[in-house]
Design an enzyme around this catalytic site. Sequence first.
Site, PDB file in Angstrom:
ATOM      1  CG  ASP A  52      39.372  36.998  32.129  1.00  0.00           C
ATOM      2  OD1 ASP A  52      38.277  36.592  32.543  1.00  0.00           O
ATOM      3  OD2 ASP A  52      40.083  37.791  32.764  1.00  0.00           O
TER       4      ASP A  52
ATOM      5  CG  ASN B 194      48.553  43.185  38.281  1.00  0.00           C
ATOM      6  OD1 ASN B 194      47.375  43.339  37.964  1.00  0.00           O
ATOM      7  ND2 ASN B 194      49.307  42.217  37.778  1.00  0.00           N
TER       8      ASN B 194
ATOM      9  CG  HIS C 245      44.904  41.987  35.993  1.00  0.00           C
ATOM     10  ND1 HIS C 245      45.663  41.095  36.724  1.00  0.00           N
ATOM     11  CD2 HIS C 245      43.615  41.680  36.291  1.00  0.00           C
ATOM     12  CE1 HIS C 245      44.860  40.293  37.409  1.00  0.00           C
ATOM     13  NE2 HIS C 245      43.614  40.639  37.173  1.00  0.00           N
TER      14      HIS C 245
ATOM     15  CD  GLU D   8      48.551  39.826  34.750  1.00  0.00           C
ATOM     16  OE1 GLU D   8      48.221  40.865  35.349  1.00  0.00           O
ATOM     17  OE2 GLU D   8      48.747  38.738  35.318  1.00  0.00           O
TER      18      GLU D   8
HETATM   19  C1  GLP Z   1      40.915  38.030  37.856  1.00  0.00           C
HETATM   20  C2  GLP Z   1      40.080  38.408  36.638  1.00  0.00           C
HETATM   21  C3  GLP Z   1      39.825  39.895  36.559  1.00  0.00           C
HETATM   22  C4  GLP Z   1      39.376  40.426  37.901  1.00  0.00           C
HETATM   23  C5  GLP Z   1      40.471  40.166  38.910  1.00  0.00           C
HETATM   24  C6  GLP Z   1      40.181  40.756  40.271  1.00  0.00           C
HETATM   25  O1  GLP Z   1      42.259  38.131  37.663  1.00  0.00           O
HETATM   26  N1  GLP Z   1      40.689  37.966  35.440  1.00  0.00           N
HETATM   27  O2  GLP Z   1      38.833  40.139  35.573  1.00  0.00           O
HETATM   28  O3  GLP Z   1      39.085  41.807  37.821  1.00  0.00           O
HETATM   29  O4  GLP Z   1      40.597  38.753  39.020  1.00  0.00           O
HETATM   30  O5  GLP Z   1      39.719  39.797  41.149  1.00  0.00           O
HETATM   31  P1  GLP Z   1      39.057  40.110  42.530  1.00  0.00           P
HETATM   32  O6  GLP Z   1      37.760  40.772  42.232  1.00  0.00           O
HETATM   33  O7  GLP Z   1      38.877  38.786  43.164  1.00  0.00           O
HETATM   34  O8  GLP Z   1      39.991  41.003  43.265  1.00  0.00           O
END
Ligand code: GLP
Length: 237
Positions: free
Chosen positions: A67, A136, A138, A143
């Site tokens: 992404d 959440n 995702h 989402e």
């Molecule tokens: C972002 C990314 C996701 C990732 C998520 C979790 O939103 N788009 O791919 O899994 O963050 O982040 P963290 O690892 O900092 O909790």
Amino acid sequence: MKFVQAKNYSDMSRKAANIISAQVILKNDSVIGLATGSTPIGVYTQLIDWHKKGDLSFAKAISVNLDEYCGLPVSHPESYRSFMDNNFFDHIDIERNNTYLPDGMAIDFSKECKDYDQLIDDLGGIDLQLLGVGNNGHIGFNEPSEEFYIDTHSVELTQSTIASNARFFEDDISKVPKTALTLGIRYIMQAKKIVLIANGEVKMNVIERAFSGKITPMLPISILQLHSNVTIVYSKV
Ligand code: GLP
């Protein structure tokens, strides 16, 4: 589905890095799906370390990220392109031309999304997908929603994701982009192998709900129940 419990964050990172390393050693031109967020940083650090020691080369590998934020120039320190360059690509021998992310500055998002799907198709799909998970549930930026989105698409980020990602934007919610481009469920689910990493209490709760409850787009990660080769490397702390 395999659950691998790690002792702590660094053990989780090393174990997941081992799986990615094995993939690249066994198939040096692997297409690797990569993730951002704070969780994979330890994995990238470990892979860089093995590369620097001469044990691992990404010279033939191809990477496809999940992404990208919309509207952040590539040069912005929090664009996912910058994240990947700073935390991984700049420290290994991958060819820059072989590292792909959706273009969050594209003029025509719908075309950009179609092109990204076509690119992955042309590459023959993803051999190994590294995934983190949002608080959440995702994956990428898929989402919670009424339905699963199959193709790469633009998405309005939820308030909870914006709030959670504000930590990367000087804790200022107003600086967090409100939209992003994300791979849809199709190419994630078609990856030959998935490695999901998660640590800490909040994520343990998400994992528990995702793999013991019903499959629902309100908890996008739950779709992984249907994948035949998922390894969940987790640490409770
Ligand atoms: C972002 C990314 C996701 C990732 C998520 C979790 O939103 N788009 O791919 O899994 O963050 O982040 P963290 O690892 O900092 O909790």
